[in-house]
Design an enzyme around this catalytic site. Structure first.
Site, mmCIF file in Angstrom:
data_model
loop_
_atom_site.group_PDB
_atom_site.id
_atom_site.type_symbol
_atom_site.label_atom_id
_atom_site.label_comp_id
_atom_site.label_asym_id
_atom_site.label_seq_id
_atom_site.Cartn_x
_atom_site.Cartn_y
_atom_site.Cartn_z
ATOM 1 N N GLU A 38 0.696 -1.075 0.030
ATOM 2 C CA GLU A 38 -0.020 0.040 0.117
ATOM 3 C C GLU A 38 0.701 1.331 0.045
ATOM 4 O OE1 GLU A 38 -3.222 0.445 -0.518
ATOM 5 O OE2 GLU A 38 -3.427 -1.426 -0.676
ATOM 6 N N CYS A 193 -12.959 1.933 -15.531
ATOM 7 C CA CYS A 193 -13.236 3.156 -15.287
ATOM 8 C C CYS A 193 -11.925 4.084 -15.206
ATOM 9 C CB CYS A 193 -14.124 3.199 -13.839
ATOM 10 S SG CYS A 193 -15.080 4.975 -13.565
ATOM 11 N N CYS A 200 -16.990 1.931 -20.871
ATOM 12 C CA CYS A 200 -18.250 2.092 -20.085
ATOM 13 C C CYS A 200 -19.196 0.584 -20.406
ATOM 14 C CB CYS A 200 -19.091 3.022 -20.461
ATOM 15 S SG CYS A 200 -18.097 4.628 -19.653
ATOM 16 N N CYS A 203 -18.678 -2.227 -18.077
ATOM 17 C CA CYS A 203 -18.711 -1.650 -16.546
ATOM 18 C C CYS A 203 -19.956 -2.264 -15.999
ATOM 19 C CB CYS A 203 -18.683 -0.226 -16.446
ATOM 20 S SG CYS A 203 -18.884 0.332 -14.794
ATOM 21 N N CYS A 209 -25.030 4.469 -13.524
ATOM 22 C CA CYS A 209 -24.167 5.292 -13.297
ATOM 23 C C CYS A 209 -24.777 6.643 -13.882
ATOM 24 C CB CYS A 209 -22.888 4.828 -14.239
ATOM 25 S SG CYS A 209 -21.633 6.224 -14.225
#
Length: 354
Positions: A38, A193, A200, A203, A209
């Site tokens: 991370e 995205c 799209c 997605c 959305c």
DNA sequence: AAGCCGGGGCC
DNA sequence: GGCCCAGGCTT
């Protein structure tokens, strides 16, 4: 069913088929490996991180190994990743975890966030992925997904926008499969995205959305508004020879970049010494320099402050041959394609001739 | 709230 | 060559 659970359900269904499950830090998951990945992934792309991560865990298999290493040794393994404060904080964090927590990372966002180099989002990611407890993350990918999903206007750097996005992130985070969920929303942001050319039609969230429904997906998230454009300064060299003062030196610019392929005046940085530039690049000696009033010129992304230097050369060009240089007089000036501010300066130069 | 850190990918 | 990136810290 509540909208918030539909979001997670659709996302996880997509993740089961398309999500990334073979990243190095997803194998042999421990708080140490999750934390390390991370921190490395802060502002750094996955493909860049992978080789660094593998070298790092090979040399520092546990948090104790990292804590007992010297700063130089840590920095050496970090070299090339950038943002070196991350490496210093990483080292300090490892030492604090060993000293304060006997080498076991705490499992709450509140405690993790008190450690150096761990902010709210990183703490959330560690809790979700290493401890499988519900926690909220909000990194660049999640911000983009959520800003589009709910058409959140405003630049995400603004406090009000951040608050909205954190609230949305919180409301969509499920209580089950939180590790997969956090990975899923980041994967969606990274692969579907995307910032530019989002996919799209692939997605799983498309039907709900808001940005997609309005056909304005790429308008979100909004960019930082630039109140005042940056001002760059450059000097233009208006060179003429005493023997033929009706001619001025022009130079053809490189084919790409600002004013690509156009004829212009030779330029130099304000920090450079014009005499040196003219001698080394064009092979002339300078007899006199007179600085004229600066001119402003605006581009889409910045203003240019142009400082004209009227320069009288002495003698002929020496060894340096500049094929991209041409001597222009008032009659021929129209035949050169010049940027408008340069055109104006050149015309002005000819008008002031005796 | 805004600036800073940084190398690399992408256009 | 600009913009952006699995942010956090400092001022």
């Amino acid at each position: 069913m509540k909208q918030s659970s539909i979001f997670a359900r659709q996302l996880l269904k997509w993740f089961d088929v398309h999500g990334r499950k073979n990243l190095p830090w997803q194998q042999d998951r421990s708080a140490y490996r999750v934390w390390l990945s991370e921190v490395m992934l802060q502002q750094t792309q996955v493909a860049t991180v992978i080789p660094y991560f593998e070298r790092f865990v090979k040399h520092f298999p546990t948090v104790w190994d990292l804590a007992s290493a010297t700063t130089d040794e840590v920095m050496r393994h970090w070299a090339g990743l950038g943002y070196y404060a991350r490496a210093r904080n990483l080292h300090a964090c490892a030492r604090q975890v060993c000293q304060q927590y006997v080498g076991e990372f705490p499992d709450s966002v509140e405690l993790l966030q008190q450690l150096p180099g761990i902010g709210r989002s990183t703490a959330g990611a560690i809790v979700a992925q290493a401890f499988h407890r519900r926690a909220v993350i909000l990194d660049g990918n999640v911000k983009r997904v959520l800003a589009r999903y709910r058409a959140i206007s405003g630049w995400p750097g603004k406090v009000a926008v951040q608050r909205s996005l954190w609230a949305l992130a919180d409301s969509f985070t499920p209580t089950e499969r939180v590790a997969d969920y956090t990975q899923a929303i980041m994967d969606l942001g990274a692969t579907v995205c995307r910032r530019s050319r989002p996919l799209c039609d692939q997605c799983p969230l498309r039907t709900d959305c808001y940005a997609a429904a309005r056909g304005v997906v790429e308008h979100f998230p909004e960019k930082k508004q630039r109140s005042s454009l940056p001002v760059r300064e450059t000097c233009v060299l208006m060179c003429y020879q005493a023997e033929k003062p009706q001619h001025i030196m022009l130079e053809k610019r490189p084919p790409t970049g600002i004013w690509g392929g156009l004829w212009s005046l030779p330029q130099c940085e304000p920090v450079q010494v014009p005499e040196d530039v003219i001698a080394s690049k064009y092979g002339y000696q300078v007899r006199a320099i007179e600085e004229a009033e600066p001119v402003m010129h605006s581009f889409t992304h910045f203003h240019m402050r142009i400082r004209p230097l009227r320069i009288q050369l002495s003698g002929a060009a020496s060894t340096v041959a500049e094929s991209s240089v041409s001597w222009c007089n008032a009659v021929k000036a129209n035949a050169y394609g010049m940027p408008s501010p340069i055109q104006a300066l050149v015309s002005q130069f000819f008008e002031t001739l005796d």
